[in-house]
Design a protein around this motif. Sequence first.
Motif, PDB file in Angstrom:
ATOM      1  N   LEU A   8      75.079 -33.239  76.477  1.00  0.00           N
ATOM      2  CA  LEU A   8      75.226 -31.858  76.942  1.00  0.00           C
ATOM      3  C   LEU A   8      76.048 -31.775  78.227  1.00  0.00           C
ATOM      4  O   LEU A   8      76.648 -30.730  78.511  1.00  0.00           O
ATOM      5  CB  LEU A   8      73.851 -31.227  77.171  1.00  0.00           C
ATOM      6  CG  LEU A   8      73.006 -30.985  75.915  1.00  0.00           C
ATOM      7  CD1 LEU A   8      71.642 -30.412  76.303  1.00  0.00           C
ATOM      8  CD2 LEU A   8      73.724 -30.044  74.953  1.00  0.00           C
ATOM      9  N   ALA A   9      76.093 -32.875  79.010  1.00  0.00           N
ATOM     10  CA  ALA A   9      76.868 -32.865  80.256  1.00  0.00           C
ATOM     11  C   ALA A   9      78.361 -32.717  79.966  1.00  0.00           C
ATOM     12  O   ALA A   9      78.999 -31.773  80.452  1.00  0.00           O
ATOM     13  CB  ALA A   9      76.569 -34.115  81.076  1.00  0.00           C
ATOM     14  N   PRO A  10      78.988 -33.633  79.196  1.00  0.00           N
ATOM     15  CA  PRO A  10      80.419 -33.429  78.923  1.00  0.00           C
ATOM     16  C   PRO A  10      80.704 -32.177  78.107  1.00  0.00           C
ATOM     17  O   PRO A  10      81.789 -31.592  78.241  1.00  0.00           O
ATOM     18  CB  PRO A  10      80.824 -34.700  78.160  1.00  0.00           C
ATOM     19  CG  PRO A  10      79.556 -35.291  77.655  1.00  0.00           C
ATOM     20  CD  PRO A  10      78.516 -34.920  78.651  1.00  0.00           C
ATOM     21  N   VAL A  11      79.767 -31.738  77.278  1.00  0.00           N
ATOM     22  CA  VAL A  11      79.961 -30.472  76.561  1.00  0.00           C
ATOM     23  C   VAL A  11      80.063 -29.328  77.563  1.00  0.00           C
ATOM     24  O   VAL A  11      80.943 -28.461  77.463  1.00  0.00           O
ATOM     25  CB  VAL A  11      78.818 -30.235  75.557  1.00  0.00           C
ATOM     26  CG1 VAL A  11      78.845 -28.799  75.041  1.00  0.00           C
ATOM     27  CG2 VAL A  11      78.915 -31.212  74.390  1.00  0.00           C
ATOM     28  N   SER A  12      79.182 -29.323  78.567  1.00  0.00           N
ATOM     29  CA  SER A  12      79.243 -28.296  79.603  1.00  0.00           C
ATOM     30  C   SER A  12      80.542 -28.381  80.388  1.00  0.00           C
ATOM     31  O   SER A  12      81.178 -27.359  80.688  1.00  0.00           O
ATOM     32  CB  SER A  12      78.042 -28.446  80.549  1.00  0.00           C
ATOM     33  OG  SER A  12      78.159 -27.584  81.662  1.00  0.00           O
ATOM     34  N   TRP A  13      80.968 -29.605  80.727  1.00  0.00           N
ATOM     35  CA  TRP A  13      82.214 -29.764  81.484  1.00  0.00           C
ATOM     36  C   TRP A  13      83.418 -29.260  80.698  1.00  0.00           C
ATOM     37  O   TRP A  13      84.416 -28.859  81.288  1.00  0.00           O
ATOM     38  CB  TRP A  13      82.398 -31.232  81.865  1.00  0.00           C
ATOM     39  CG  TRP A  13      81.327 -31.719  82.786  1.00  0.00           C
ATOM     40  CD1 TRP A  13      80.636 -30.995  83.705  1.00  0.00           C
ATOM     41  CD2 TRP A  13      80.803 -33.054  82.873  1.00  0.00           C
ATOM     42  NE1 TRP A  13      79.722 -31.792  84.362  1.00  0.00           N
ATOM     43  CE2 TRP A  13      79.796 -33.060  83.877  1.00  0.00           C
ATOM     44  CE3 TRP A  13      81.079 -34.248  82.207  1.00  0.00           C
ATOM     45  CZ2 TRP A  13      79.082 -34.203  84.214  1.00  0.00           C
ATOM     46  CZ3 TRP A  13      80.371 -35.396  82.544  1.00  0.00           C
ATOM     47  CH2 TRP A  13      79.381 -35.366  83.546  1.00  0.00           C
ATOM     48  N   GLY A  14      83.316 -29.271  79.375  1.00  0.00           N
ATOM     49  CA  GLY A  14      84.409 -28.769  78.561  1.00  0.00           C
ATOM     50  C   GLY A  14      84.638 -27.278  78.690  1.00  0.00           C
ATOM     51  O   GLY A  14      85.682 -26.762  78.290  1.00  0.00           O
ATOM     52  N   THR A  15      83.665 -26.547  79.254  1.00  0.00           N
ATOM     53  CA  THR A  15      83.830 -25.102  79.464  1.00  0.00           C
ATOM     54  C   THR A  15      84.478 -24.778  80.807  1.00  0.00           C
ATOM     55  O   THR A  15      84.770 -23.605  81.077  1.00  0.00           O
ATOM     56  CB  THR A  15      82.464 -24.391  79.410  1.00  0.00           C
ATOM     57  OG1 THR A  15      81.650 -24.816  80.524  1.00  0.00           O
ATOM     58  CG2 THR A  15      81.727 -24.709  78.108  1.00  0.00           C
ATOM     59  N   GLY A  74      92.528 -39.389  81.287  1.00  0.00           N
ATOM     60  CA  GLY A  74      91.080 -39.461  81.498  1.00  0.00           C
ATOM     61  C   GLY A  74      90.337 -40.031  80.310  1.00  0.00           C
ATOM     62  O   GLY A  74      89.278 -40.635  80.463  1.00  0.00           O
ATOM     63  N   SER A  75      90.902 -39.862  79.107  1.00  0.00           N
ATOM     64  CA  SER A  75      90.202 -40.328  77.909  1.00  0.00           C
ATOM     65  C   SER A  75      90.172 -41.846  77.788  1.00  0.00           C
ATOM     66  O   SER A  75      89.467 -42.381  76.929  1.00  0.00           O
ATOM     67  CB  SER A  75      90.852 -39.725  76.655  1.00  0.00           C
ATOM     68  OG  SER A  75      92.144 -40.265  76.440  1.00  0.00           O
ATOM     69  N   GLY A 108      82.205 -39.050  76.903  1.00  0.00           N
ATOM     70  CA  GLY A 108      83.225 -38.300  77.630  1.00  0.00           C
ATOM     71  C   GLY A 108      84.188 -37.512  76.761  1.00  0.00           C
ATOM     72  O   GLY A 108      84.550 -36.382  77.106  1.00  0.00           O
ATOM     73  N   PRO A 109      84.667 -38.050  75.615  1.00  0.00           N
ATOM     74  CA  PRO A 109      85.588 -37.258  74.783  1.00  0.00           C
ATOM     75  C   PRO A 109      85.028 -35.931  74.295  1.00  0.00           C
ATOM     76  O   PRO A 109      85.792 -35.069  73.851  1.00  0.00           O
ATOM     77  CB  PRO A 109      85.862 -38.205  73.598  1.00  0.00           C
ATOM     78  CG  PRO A 109      85.712 -39.584  74.174  1.00  0.00           C
ATOM     79  CD  PRO A 109      84.584 -39.453  75.159  1.00  0.00           C
ATOM     80  N   LEU A 110      83.703 -35.741  74.372  1.00  0.00           N
ATOM     81  CA  LEU A 110      83.153 -34.441  73.980  1.00  0.00           C
ATOM     82  C   LEU A 110      83.651 -33.320  74.890  1.00  0.00           C
ATOM     83  O   LEU A 110      83.660 -32.152  74.486  1.00  0.00           O
ATOM     84  CB  LEU A 110      81.626 -34.489  74.015  1.00  0.00           C
ATOM     85  CG  LEU A 110      80.953 -35.382  72.963  1.00  0.00           C
ATOM     86  CD1 LEU A 110      79.447 -35.414  73.193  1.00  0.00           C
ATOM     87  CD2 LEU A 110      81.276 -34.899  71.555  1.00  0.00           C
ATOM     88  N   ALA A 120      90.061 -47.161  72.040  1.00  0.00           N
ATOM     89  CA  ALA A 120      91.452 -46.829  71.727  1.00  0.00           C
ATOM     90  C   ALA A 120      91.533 -45.646  70.763  1.00  0.00           C
ATOM     91  O   ALA A 120      92.378 -44.748  70.923  1.00  0.00           O
ATOM     92  CB  ALA A 120      92.154 -48.050  71.145  1.00  0.00           C
ATOM     93  N   VAL A 121      90.656 -45.621  69.757  1.00  0.00           N
ATOM     94  CA  VAL A 121      90.641 -44.514  68.790  1.00  0.00           C
ATOM     95  C   VAL A 121      90.273 -43.210  69.488  1.00  0.00           C
ATOM     96  O   VAL A 121      90.861 -42.151  69.223  1.00  0.00           O
ATOM     97  CB  VAL A 121      89.664 -44.815  67.636  1.00  0.00           C
ATOM     98  CG1 VAL A 121      89.455 -43.581  66.767  1.00  0.00           C
ATOM     99  CG2 VAL A 121      90.180 -45.967  66.790  1.00  0.00           C
ATOM    100  N   ALA A 122      89.294 -43.260  70.420  1.00  0.00           N
ATOM    101  CA  ALA A 122      88.901 -42.059  71.154  1.00  0.00           C
ATOM    102  C   ALA A 122      90.074 -41.501  71.954  1.00  0.00           C
ATOM    103  O   ALA A 122      90.338 -40.288  71.944  1.00  0.00           O
ATOM    104  CB  ALA A 122      87.724 -42.368  72.076  1.00  0.00           C
ATOM    105  N   ALA A 123      90.795 -42.383  72.666  1.00  0.00           N
ATOM    106  CA  ALA A 123      91.940 -41.938  73.459  1.00  0.00           C
ATOM    107  C   ALA A 123      93.032 -41.349  72.564  1.00  0.00           C
ATOM    108  O   ALA A 123      93.645 -40.321  72.896  1.00  0.00           O
ATOM    109  CB  ALA A 123      92.493 -43.099  74.278  1.00  0.00           C
TER     110      ALA A 123
END
Length: 323
Positions: A14-21, A97-98, A243-245, A125-128
Amino acid sequence: MATSRPALITLTALAPVSWGTTYAVTTEFLPADRPLFTGLMRALPAGLLLLALARVLPRGAWWWKSVVLGALNIGAFFPLLFLSAYRLPGGMAAVVGSVGPLFVVGLAALLLGQRPTRRTLLTGAVAAFGVSLVVLRAAGALDALGLLAALASTASMSTGTVLTKRWGRPEGVGPLALTGWQLTAGGLLIAPLALLVEGAPPALDGRAVGGYLYLAVANTAVAYWLWFRGIGRLTATQVTFLGPLSPLTAAVVGWAALGQALTPVQLAGMALAFGATVAGQVGPRRKETAPRTLAADRGVRPSASRHDGRPEAYVSAGPGPRR
């Protein structure tokens, strides 16, 4: 009452989801071109709020440890991230950052003795790559200072994540207090920089006050508490692979709330990044050294005696400030 591992991962996510806003709130509600003031308003009020709730101050070595962690996770991270966001084209800062999971994998090997596996490196690597498909647009020439700032911000947060895991927290002190220490220290470091670079605070209307309240409480106080709580119970690699979220959430919010279209390539990138995030949670179950009490999780000492002892793209998407 113990939290199951899937529930713990979900709460930490929920932390990175919140940061995405953050990007949407910043562009729609807050004064323009005040990134340092925004970072200050996110960190310092949230830190003071958590300190008031926890009512626990650092002792001994934890004074300087709190300053170090606060600088890495907040005080240096926010200004560097905003600098990179304003100087790099498109979502390049989010792409840089990814690679945070790969930074953490290397640092965890050096500081925590966690040997990286080929699966972990491939997943990073796939995430980035997935994030790059989501956020990159037609880009102009790269700015050297912006690129260095993006790399430095990623390295700063990654180092803070690993050191938070290495140092843990003092016995009897929960993640609420630890989060408050870091946010307060980071906010105090940002304050003179914001005053020096941006001058006096801007006039705020009702929309801006509401935006800053959301950033300080939900987006920072609650989100960072969940993040540092997760670091204490999961491996550093598992946490950073969430983090990618953040850029994925930013893309979804941009589509749902700001009318931004999502192309088939972006959707494919979202699927890759989300798959890598899920894959990053698969690993050996961590052994708990001792069960934590509910009081400790709230940052409250379990008894009247005093203790001393041992004890986080952001990544977001699209142009502009992140996390």
